[in-house]
Structures are given as C-alpha cells and as structure tokens.
Enzyme design. Sequence first.
Site, short mmCIF file in Angstrom:
data_model
loop_
_atom_site.label_atom_id
_atom_site.label_comp_id
_atom_site.label_asym_id
_atom_site.label_seq_id
_atom_site.Cartn_x
_atom_site.Cartn_y
_atom_site.Cartn_z
N LYS A 69 31.19 28.89 -12.22
CA LYS A 69 32.25 28.60 -11.28
C LYS A 69 33.32 29.64 -11.65
O LYS A 69 33.19 30.06 -12.72
CB LYS A 69 33.02 27.16 -11.80
CG LYS A 69 34.44 26.97 -10.98
CD LYS A 69 35.04 25.41 -11.23
CE LYS A 69 35.57 25.28 -12.40
NZ LYS A 69 36.78 25.96 -12.82
N GLU A 92 42.28 22.20 -6.93
CA GLU A 92 43.18 21.50 -7.80
C GLU A 92 44.54 21.62 -7.61
O GLU A 92 45.06 22.43 -7.15
CB GLU A 92 42.96 22.42 -9.39
CG GLU A 92 43.91 22.12 -10.20
CD GLU A 92 43.32 22.33 -11.76
OE1 GLU A 92 42.23 22.99 -11.94
OE2 GLU A 92 44.09 22.10 -12.68
O1 KIV Z 1 38.10 24.38 -17.06
C1 KIV Z 1 38.15 23.29 -16.52
O2 KIV Z 1 38.17 22.18 -17.02
C2 KIV Z 1 37.96 23.32 -14.86
C3 KIV Z 1 38.25 21.93 -14.36
C4 KIV Z 1 39.63 21.12 -14.44
C5 KIV Z 1 37.98 21.92 -12.87
O3 KIV Z 1 38.16 24.23 -14.26
#
Ligand code: KIV
Length: 275
Positions: free
Chosen positions: A118, A186
């Site tokens: 991600k 988010e």
């Molecule tokens: O780092 C994280 O935990 C996140 C989530 C809150 C989506 O990016």
Amino acid sequence: MSQPAPQKALSAADIRARKGGVPLVCLTAYTTPVAQLADAECDLVLVGDSVGMVLHGLPSTLSVTMDMMILHGQAVARGTRRALMVVDMPFASYEEGPEQAFRNAARLMAETGAGAVKLEGGQHMAATIRFLVERGIPVTAHIGLTPQAINALGGYRVQGRGADADRIREDARAVAAAGAFSVVLEKVPAALADAITDELDIPTVGIGASAGCDGQILVIDDMLGLFDAFKPKFVKRYATLAEGASAAIRTYAEEVRARAFPAPEHVFGDEGATS
Ligand code: KIV
C-alpha cells in the site's frame, strides 16, 4: 486419514473481485499472535506503518523505516493463512519515483511474503502505481487523509470537504486508472466516499469514511482499546483491553507485594519444591 487441504490465501485479484459484494473485513496487525486473531475473520490484514505510533511510541508515521516494516511483515506472515497480507510502504521509500518504489516494494514482498503493498497518494502517485502494477506488484492506494503528509496537511483533519471534494474524486479516478486493486479512503465525508464507491470499479476500503464503502479497515489496537495515546473520533471501541491489562497488572503487583503470589509447589506439587 486424509489431511485437510492447506487453506489458500486470498490474492489481490480475489479482493478486487469483491467489488460491490459482501463488505471486505480489514484490520491492521503487527505481530504473529495478533495476526492469527485477525486472520480468523479478515479478508485483508495490513501491516500498517501505524506500527510506528502504536507499537514504537513514535509521534507520527514519518520515521518508520523499511527495516521496521520488514520485521513486522515477517511476524504477521507467520500468523496469516487466509487473509491477503498487505505491507505499507514507509515514508520516503517510494516518493522519489517509480524505480525507487519498485526496488523497495519488491524488497518488501520478497522479504515478508506479502501479496501486495500500500502507498499513500492520488494523482501524483498514479505513474508509480502503474509502474509497479505492470511489473507484478499489486498495489492498494490510500487517499483522503494520508498520514505521511501530516506536515503538509497541517493535522489529522477530514479531507475533501466542499470544493476539495473534486481533488479527492480525481485522486480516486487516477489510482483506479493506474491499476490499483483497491483504494483506502481515509477521513472523507460519507457522501463523497459513497460517490467514489459508486463510480470506481475497484473496491473502496473506508476508515472514517462511509458504511457504504466496499470494506472497512481499522487500526487493531484502536478498536481493541489497547492504544490510548490518540483516539480518532470515528473509531468504535469493541473492547477495552488496556483497562483489562491495567487491572491484571495491578492485581499481580498487589499479590507480589502481599506475598500472595502462587508459589511453585501450589502448581506443581513436589515437582516445584527446591531440595
Ligand atoms: O498505517 C495504517 O494503519 C493505515 C490504515 C489506518 C489504513 O494506513
């Protein structure tokens, strides 16, 4: 007797195929035992860079390193069988350009066994997302409130209010067109999250966004009531584990001080006695 077939882990393509279906259950995890708990119910387990704040006491995610993500990714992999494991790309590991992003994403996947990475960012990250996807790295994008940009955003505020909604909508379109298999939204207004969810053909995963998203994600320590330093308003606490742990530690301390702590012979009989 025949053994049950080992469970196949979900892939990024499986998550992508859940668009518009049963909502995706997603949580963060940073350790093996917590990953085992999450894996029992989750479709996607994220080794989030929130690990820096939640487990390491850092004030933000900005100083989380590749080595930290790899160490926690390896721990989570040992506890994950069914869910897709996604590892966050930490700040400064991908923003220089597609080649840097590929080098670090490939390392994260090779050293942790993650099925995807991600990264934060919308339109300005589209070329990087496309570069990774074309080279076999599934990417979930993260738009709206992007905590790695906290200094530029000036706080953990809702994003996409009023005229700013167009920017978030364009971000969503750009990451989907670049080949992201899902997108985290988010802290954006519910109506905007719903409109993006309706428009995109990839799943949206909300955090402080809308129940209408294709899935939800929370930081596990937040929803278990284990992390007290900072509580986003949108987080529902499903347990109060920090309170339970404090009470247990208090009881232990009282028993030790009162010499009421169970001695080994109470547990083992003669076996525990010293000769
Ligand atoms: O780092 C994280 O935990 C996140 C989530 C809150 C989506 O990016």
